[in-house]
Design a protein around this motif. Structure first.
Motif, PDB file in Angstrom:
ATOM      1  N   VAL A 155      35.341 -20.902  -4.060  1.00 27.88           N
ATOM      2  CA  VAL A 155      36.519 -20.557  -3.265  1.00 27.88           C
ATOM      3  C   VAL A 155      36.036 -19.292  -2.419  1.00 27.88           C
ATOM      4  O   VAL A 155      35.102 -18.737  -2.625  1.00 27.88           O
ATOM      5  CB  VAL A 155      37.623 -19.660  -4.156  1.00 27.88           C
ATOM      6  CG1 VAL A 155      38.239 -20.724  -5.041  1.00 27.88           C
ATOM      7  CG2 VAL A 155      37.162 -18.332  -4.825  1.00 27.88           C
ATOM      8  N   CYS A 156      36.632 -19.383  -1.150  1.00 31.05           N
ATOM      9  CA  CYS A 156      36.025 -18.406  -0.219  1.00 31.05           C
ATOM     10  C   CYS A 156      36.424 -16.877  -0.438  1.00 31.05           C
ATOM     11  O   CYS A 156      37.352 -16.709  -1.316  1.00 31.05           O
ATOM     12  CB  CYS A 156      36.847 -18.598   1.187  1.00 31.05           C
ATOM     13  SG  CYS A 156      36.581 -17.139   2.245  1.00 31.05           S
ATOM     14  N   GLN A 157      35.424 -16.046  -0.478  1.00 38.37           N
ATOM     15  CA  GLN A 157      35.326 -14.904  -0.718  1.00 38.37           C
ATOM     16  C   GLN A 157      36.419 -13.919  -0.114  1.00 38.37           C
ATOM     17  O   GLN A 157      36.901 -13.027  -0.683  1.00 38.37           O
ATOM     18  CB  GLN A 157      33.870 -13.990  -0.542  1.00 38.37           C
ATOM     19  CG  GLN A 157      33.021 -14.260  -1.453  1.00 38.37           C
ATOM     20  CD  GLN A 157      31.933 -13.182  -1.363  1.00 38.37           C
ATOM     21  OE1 GLN A 157      31.904 -12.240  -0.458  1.00 38.37           O
ATOM     22  NE2 GLN A 157      30.846 -13.183  -2.126  1.00 38.37           N
ATOM     23  N   ARG A 158      36.869 -14.614   1.221  1.00 42.86           N
ATOM     24  CA  ARG A 158      37.820 -13.694   1.893  1.00 42.86           C
ATOM     25  C   ARG A 158      39.082 -14.271   1.613  1.00 42.86           C
ATOM     26  O   ARG A 158      40.108 -13.382   1.423  1.00 42.86           O
ATOM     27  CB  ARG A 158      37.287 -13.803   3.371  1.00 42.86           C
ATOM     28  CG  ARG A 158      38.007 -12.771   4.202  1.00 42.86           C
ATOM     29  CD  ARG A 158      37.068 -12.406   5.356  1.00 42.86           C
ATOM     30  NE  ARG A 158      35.992 -11.178   4.523  1.00 42.86           N
ATOM     31  CZ  ARG A 158      36.122  -9.998   4.764  1.00 42.86           C
ATOM     32  NH1 ARG A 158      36.956  -9.693   5.834  1.00 42.86           N
ATOM     33  NH2 ARG A 158      35.390  -8.997   4.414  1.00 42.86           N
ATOM     34  N   CYS A 159      39.504 -15.239   1.623  1.00 45.40           N
ATOM     35  CA  CYS A 159      40.687 -15.905   1.493  1.00 45.40           C
ATOM     36  C   CYS A 159      41.055 -16.635   0.304  1.00 45.40           C
ATOM     37  O   CYS A 159      42.323 -17.131   0.183  1.00 45.40           O
ATOM     38  CB  CYS A 159      41.121 -16.920   2.823  1.00 45.40           C
ATOM     39  SG  CYS A 159      40.199 -18.465   2.681  1.00 45.40           S
ATOM     40  N   ALA A 160      40.118 -16.862  -0.532  1.00 44.35           N
ATOM     41  CA  ALA A 160      40.371 -17.327  -1.866  1.00 44.35           C
ATOM     42  C   ALA A 160      40.765 -18.843  -1.825  1.00 44.35           C
ATOM     43  O   ALA A 160      41.315 -19.361  -2.853  1.00 44.35           O
ATOM     44  CB  ALA A 160      41.091 -16.567  -2.678  1.00 44.35           C
ATOM     45  N   TYR A 180      31.893 -18.721   1.379  1.00 37.31           N
ATOM     46  CA  TYR A 180      32.613 -18.430   2.365  1.00 37.31           C
ATOM     47  C   TYR A 180      33.519 -19.946   3.041  1.00 37.31           C
ATOM     48  O   TYR A 180      32.713 -20.680   3.259  1.00 37.31           O
ATOM     49  CB  TYR A 180      32.211 -17.637   3.754  1.00 37.31           C
ATOM     50  CG  TYR A 180      31.703 -16.341   3.433  1.00 37.31           C
ATOM     51  CD1 TYR A 180      30.692 -15.900   3.146  1.00 37.31           C
ATOM     52  CD2 TYR A 180      32.971 -15.309   3.270  1.00 37.31           C
ATOM     53  CE1 TYR A 180      30.198 -14.702   2.766  1.00 37.31           C
ATOM     54  CE2 TYR A 180      32.714 -14.177   3.058  1.00 37.31           C
ATOM     55  CZ  TYR A 180      31.236 -13.771   2.867  1.00 37.31           C
ATOM     56  OH  TYR A 180      31.109 -12.443   2.661  1.00 37.31           O
ATOM     57  N   CYS A 181      34.518 -20.053   3.429  1.00 42.73           N
ATOM     58  CA  CYS A 181      35.127 -20.966   4.241  1.00 42.73           C
ATOM     59  C   CYS A 181      34.437 -20.889   5.729  1.00 42.73           C
ATOM     60  O   CYS A 181      34.018 -19.804   5.926  1.00 42.73           O
ATOM     61  CB  CYS A 181      36.562 -21.080   4.179  1.00 42.73           C
ATOM     62  SG  CYS A 181      37.322 -19.842   5.170  1.00 42.73           S
ATOM     63  N   THR A 182      34.419 -21.919   6.438  1.00 44.10           N
ATOM     64  CA  THR A 182      33.838 -21.856   7.465  1.00 44.10           C
ATOM     65  C   THR A 182      34.512 -20.878   8.538  1.00 44.10           C
ATOM     66  O   THR A 182      33.851 -20.111   9.342  1.00 44.10           O
ATOM     67  CB  THR A 182      33.678 -23.330   8.272  1.00 44.10           C
ATOM     68  OG1 THR A 182      35.027 -24.073   7.996  1.00 44.10           O
ATOM     69  CG2 THR A 182      32.592 -24.076   8.221  1.00 44.10           C
ATOM     70  N   GLU A 183      35.661 -20.772   8.254  1.00 42.90           N
ATOM     71  CA  GLU A 183      36.571 -19.551   9.284  1.00 42.90           C
ATOM     72  C   GLU A 183      35.882 -18.228   8.820  1.00 42.90           C
ATOM     73  O   GLU A 183      36.095 -17.281   9.854  1.00 42.90           O
ATOM     74  CB  GLU A 183      38.092 -20.062   8.771  1.00 42.90           C
ATOM     75  CG  GLU A 183      39.040 -19.316   9.965  1.00 42.90           C
ATOM     76  CD  GLU A 183      40.243 -19.402   9.402  1.00 42.90           C
ATOM     77  OE1 GLU A 183      41.134 -18.486   9.711  1.00 42.90           O
ATOM     78  OE2 GLU A 183      40.664 -20.327   8.686  1.00 42.90           O
ATOM     79  N   HIS A 184      35.667 -17.962   7.612  1.00 43.69           N
ATOM     80  CA  HIS A 184      35.475 -16.702   7.316  1.00 43.69           C
ATOM     81  C   HIS A 184      33.974 -16.310   7.044  1.00 43.69           C
ATOM     82  O   HIS A 184      33.421 -15.095   6.408  1.00 43.69           O
ATOM     83  CB  HIS A 184      36.057 -16.334   6.191  1.00 43.69           C
ATOM     84  CG  HIS A 184      37.502 -16.274   6.344  1.00 43.69           C
ATOM     85  ND1 HIS A 184      38.376 -16.893   5.651  1.00 43.69           N
ATOM     86  CD2 HIS A 184      38.598 -15.509   7.240  1.00 43.69           C
ATOM     87  CE1 HIS A 184      39.790 -16.799   6.055  1.00 43.69           C
ATOM     88  NE2 HIS A 184      39.733 -16.029   7.106  1.00 43.69           N
ATOM     89  N   VAL A 185      32.816 -17.221   7.489  1.00 46.50           N
ATOM     90  CA  VAL A 185      31.303 -16.952   7.252  1.00 46.50           C
ATOM     91  C   VAL A 185      31.223 -15.760   8.136  1.00 46.50           C
ATOM     92  O   VAL A 185      31.717 -15.764   9.425  1.00 46.50           O
ATOM     93  CB  VAL A 185      30.871 -18.006   7.699  1.00 46.50           C
ATOM     94  CG1 VAL A 185      29.257 -17.791   7.710  1.00 46.50           C
ATOM     95  CG2 VAL A 185      30.842 -19.280   6.797  1.00 46.50           C
TER      96      VAL A 185
HETATM   97 ZN   LIG Z   1      38.220 -18.142   3.971  1.00 49.55          ZN
END
Ligand SMILES: [Zn+2]
Length: 193
Positions: A155-160, A180-185
């Motif tokens: 899961v993305c570290q930022r938005c889970a 990270y999801c691509t949005e939050h890398v």
């Molecule tokens: Zn994310």
């Protein structure tokens, strides 16, 4: 038994799968109160106690109930405040729903007190903004290495959010190990070619 040993054992990471994500859009990662109580009971036994302070407070404007309490572990005390929404009404269904809300607020208060004893920090850090703060010296590396990567739903570290195949590919191409999801890398991790 001294406080330092107990505190250290309390702060140990919880087993994989402990952190839960509510299905609501908030994506707030949390640890169920039973997990905390189980840990308190196993580590501190008779040396811990939880006391509710005062009556539950009702904030009518928000249909919310607030519970305050104090967690004591071998003489060390930390306060916790928790809240929950309830449905307004006078019928028996509403009364039992209100009771449930008070219980939920108490659970929330226990969790917040446990948080002040640093319990669950290493588990929740990947989902919290403070998790990557240099002032927080919890060790996350031991933990991530101990879990075989393939077995874990990333899961993305930022938005889970659960990583999609596109996200995974993007990480792979950029040789980024952290999820990270691509949005939050973070921009500085993306390879400049
Ligand atoms: Zn994310």
């Amino acid at each position: 038994m001294n406080y330092k040993d107990i505190a250290q054992a309390l702060q140990e990471p919880f087993p994989n799968g402990t952190v839960q994500f509510p299905s609501s859009s908030k994506r707030q990662a949390h640890i169920p109160v039973q997990v905390y109580i189980n840990r308190l009971e196993k580590v501190a036994g008779e040396h811990w106690s939880w006391t509710i302070i005062g009556e539950p407070m009702i904030v009518e404007a928000d249909n919310a109930v607030i519970v305050k309490g104090e967690l004591s572990i071998l003489g060390a005390k930390r306060g916790g405040m928790g809240f929950s929404h309830y449905v307004r009404g006078k019928d028996s269904k509403s009364v039992s729903a209100f009771k449930n809300a008070v219980n939920a607020a108490e659970s929330d208060a226990i969790r917040s007190a446990c948080d002040k004893f640093l319990m669950g920090w290493s588990d929740l850090a990947p989902y919290r903004d403070w998790g990557s703060n240099a002032g927080i010296d919890i060790n996350l590396n031991n933990r991530t290495e101990a879990i075989p990567e393939k077995d874990v739903e990333r899961v993305c570290q930022r938005c889970a959010k659960k990583l999609t195949d596109v996200d995974q590919l993007f990480l792979e191409v950029n040789r980024i190990k952290l999820p990270y999801c691509t949005e939050h890398v973070p921009k500085h991790l993306i390879k400049k070619t």
